[in-house]
Design an enzyme around this catalytic site. Structure first.
Site, PDB file in Angstrom:
ATOM      1  N   ILE A  17       0.827  -1.220   0.000  1.00 25.66           N
ATOM      2  CA  ILE A  17       0.000   0.000   0.000  1.00 25.66           C
ATOM      3  C   ILE A  17       0.857   1.264   0.000  1.00 25.66           C
ATOM      4  CG2 ILE A  17      -2.100  -0.969   0.992  1.00 25.66           C
ATOM      5  CD1 ILE A  17      -1.146  -0.255   3.752  1.00 25.66           C
ATOM      6  N   GLY A  18       2.157   1.066  -0.093  1.00 27.22           N
ATOM      7  CA  GLY A  18       3.009   2.260  -0.162  1.00 27.22           C
ATOM      8  C   GLY A  18       4.471   1.881  -0.278  1.00 27.22           C
ATOM      9  N   GLY A  20       8.430   3.862  -0.577  1.00 21.18           N
ATOM     10  CA  GLY A  20       9.164   5.136  -0.579  1.00 21.18           C
ATOM     11  C   GLY A  20      10.629   4.838  -0.336  1.00 21.18           C
ATOM     12  N   LYS A  40       5.026  -1.427   8.131  1.00 22.42           N
ATOM     13  CA  LYS A  40       6.103  -0.793   7.372  1.00 22.42           C
ATOM     14  C   LYS A  40       7.401  -1.552   7.634  1.00 22.42           C
ATOM     15  CE  LYS A  40       8.358   3.020   8.659  1.00 22.42           C
ATOM     16  NZ  LYS A  40       8.723   4.444   8.910  1.00 22.42           N
ATOM     17  N   ASP A 138       5.548  16.798  10.766  1.00 26.63           N
ATOM     18  CA  ASP A 138       5.396  16.394   9.367  1.00 26.63           C
ATOM     19  C   ASP A 138       3.918  16.242   9.014  1.00 26.63           C
ATOM     20  OD1 ASP A 138       6.733  13.821   7.116  1.00 26.63           O
ATOM     21  OD2 ASP A 138       6.446  15.984   6.851  1.00 26.63           O
TER      22      ASP A 138
END
Ligand SMILES: Cn1cc(CCO)c2c3c(c(-c4ccccc4Cl)cc21)C(=O)NC3=O
Length: 290
Positions: A17-18, A20, A40, A138
Site C-alpha cells: 500500500i506504499g 518510498g 512498514k 510532518d
C-alpha cells in the site's frame, strides 16, 4: 534463512500500500487475530546513524502516545534480519492526499462543513500529541489517514470514538500517522518535515513555538483540501504564502472560516491558535448540519 522471520510467521501479506525511500508498507492480516494491520518494513538504519535515531523516535513516540481516536494506533515494532518493522492500525480509507486527488479528478470539492470536520478532528489529534509534550513536525495530507468505519484493527481497550466526538462516528474518521519526525516540543532535535508545509520560523531554526509549526502545516493541509493549487517547495510562492497571502480558492468560504485559516497561517506563530483553542473554536463547534 535459519531464523524464521516473525513477520512471515505472524502475518499474511495482502497487498503493498506504499513504497518510498523509507521502505515499503503492506496491508497484512495477523494470522492469530484475523485483523488487518499496516506494516512498514524499512532497511535497518546503520547503528548509531541519524536514521537510526529517527527510527527509534518513531517507536518512542508511539509508545509514549498510547491510544487516541485521531492518532494512528501502534501495536508493535521489532528488528529482523537487517530490517526495522513497525505494525500499526490499518486505516481502510486511504490517505487524505488520496481523497484530495480523487475530489480533483472528479471535479468535486470538500464542502465547508467537511473542511471544518477535518480541521476539528486533526486538531483533536494534535491537542493530544502536544499535551504529551511532543510535536509531529510532518503534518500533511499524505500523513493523515482515513477510517471509513471504526478501525479494522483489533479493538483497543478503553478506546472509544464517542469520547472525542460522536459526530465523526457517522462519517469518516481522520487519524494522524507517520510519527517519524516526532520530537519533544521543548528539547528538540528537529528533523524538518516536508518543506512545502514547513513554517518559516522552523526553517530559520527558531524552535521556541514548535507546536505552532504543526498548526501552520495543518492550515496548509486544510487549504489543499479546500482546493488550493499544489504547494511550492521554495521560491516566491513559498515565501508569499508565509507572508500571509493565501492562494485563490475554487470555492467561496465563509468569512469566519476564511479568517480562521488566515490565522492558522499567520507569519507570527504566537498569533496562530493552539490545538486546544481550535478544539473549542466556535467556528468549528457550530451546530452540525447533518
Ligand atoms: C502508505 N500507507 C497507506 C496506508 C493505508 C491508508 O489507507 C498506510 C497506513 C500507515 C502507514 C505508515 C506510515 C508511517 C509509518 C508506518 C506506517 Cl504503517 C502508511 C500507509 C499506517 O500507520 N496506517 C495505515 O493505514
Amino acid at each position: 534463512p535459519l531464523m524464521l522471520s516473525r513477520y512471515e510467521s505472524e502475518f499474511l501479506e495482502l497487498e503493498c500500500i506504499g513504497v518510498g525511500e523509507f521502505g515499503a508498507v503492506h496491508k497484512c492480516v495477523k494470522r492469530l487475530d484475523g485483523c488487518l494491520y499496516a506494516i512498514k518494513c524499512s532497511r535497518r538504519p546503520l547503528a548509531g546513524s541519524a536514521n537510526e535515531q529517527l527510527a527509534l523516535k518513531e517507536v518512542y513516540a508511539h509508545a509514549v502516545l498510547g491510544h487516541h481516536p485521531h492518532v494512528v494506533r501502534y501495536y508493535s515494532a521489532w528488528a529482523e534480519d537487517d530490517h526495522m518493522i513497525i505494525q500499526n492500525e490499518y486505516c481502510d480509507g486511504g490517505s487524505l492526499n488520496n481523497a484530495i486527488v480523487k475530489k480533483e479528478v472528479q471535479g468535486e470539492l470538500f464542502t465547508e462543513a467537511e473542511l471544518k470536520d477535518l480541521l476539528l478532528q486533526v486538531s483533536m489529534g494534535l491537542k493530544y500529541i502536544h499535551s504529551s509534550g511532543l510535536v509531529h513536525l510532518d503534518i500533511k495530507p499524505s500523513n493523515i489517514f482515513i477510517c471509513q468505519r471504526p478501525s479494522s484493527s483489533a479493538p483497543g481497550e478503553g478506546e472509544s470514538e464517542e469520547e472525542e466526538d460522536g459526530g465523526a462516528a457517522a462519517g469518516v474518521i481522520y487519524k494522524i500517522g507517520d510519527l517519524g519526525h516526532v520530537t519533544s516540543s521543548n528539547s528538540p532535535q528537529v528533523e524538518e518535515g516536508d518543506s512545502r508545509f514547513l513554517a518559516s520560523e522552523v526553517l530559520h531554526e527558531d524552535y521556541s513555538h514548535l507546536p505552532k509549526a504543526d498548526i501552520f502545516a495543518l492550515g496548509l493541509t486544510v487549504l489543499l483540501a479546500a482546493g488550493a493549487p499544489p504547494l511550492a517547495q521554495n521560491g516566491d510562492q513559498w515565501h508569499s504564502l508565509r507572508e500571509g497571502r493565501l492562494p485563490k480558492l475554487p470555492q467561496e468560504l465563509s468569512p469566519a472560516f476564511r479568517g480562521l485559516l488566515q490565522l492558522l497561517l499567520d507569519p507570527d506563530p504566537t498569533k496562530r491558535p493552539s490545538a486546544r483553542e481550535l478544539c473549542k473554536h466556535t467556528v468549528l463547534r457550530g451546530k452540525r448540519t447533518e
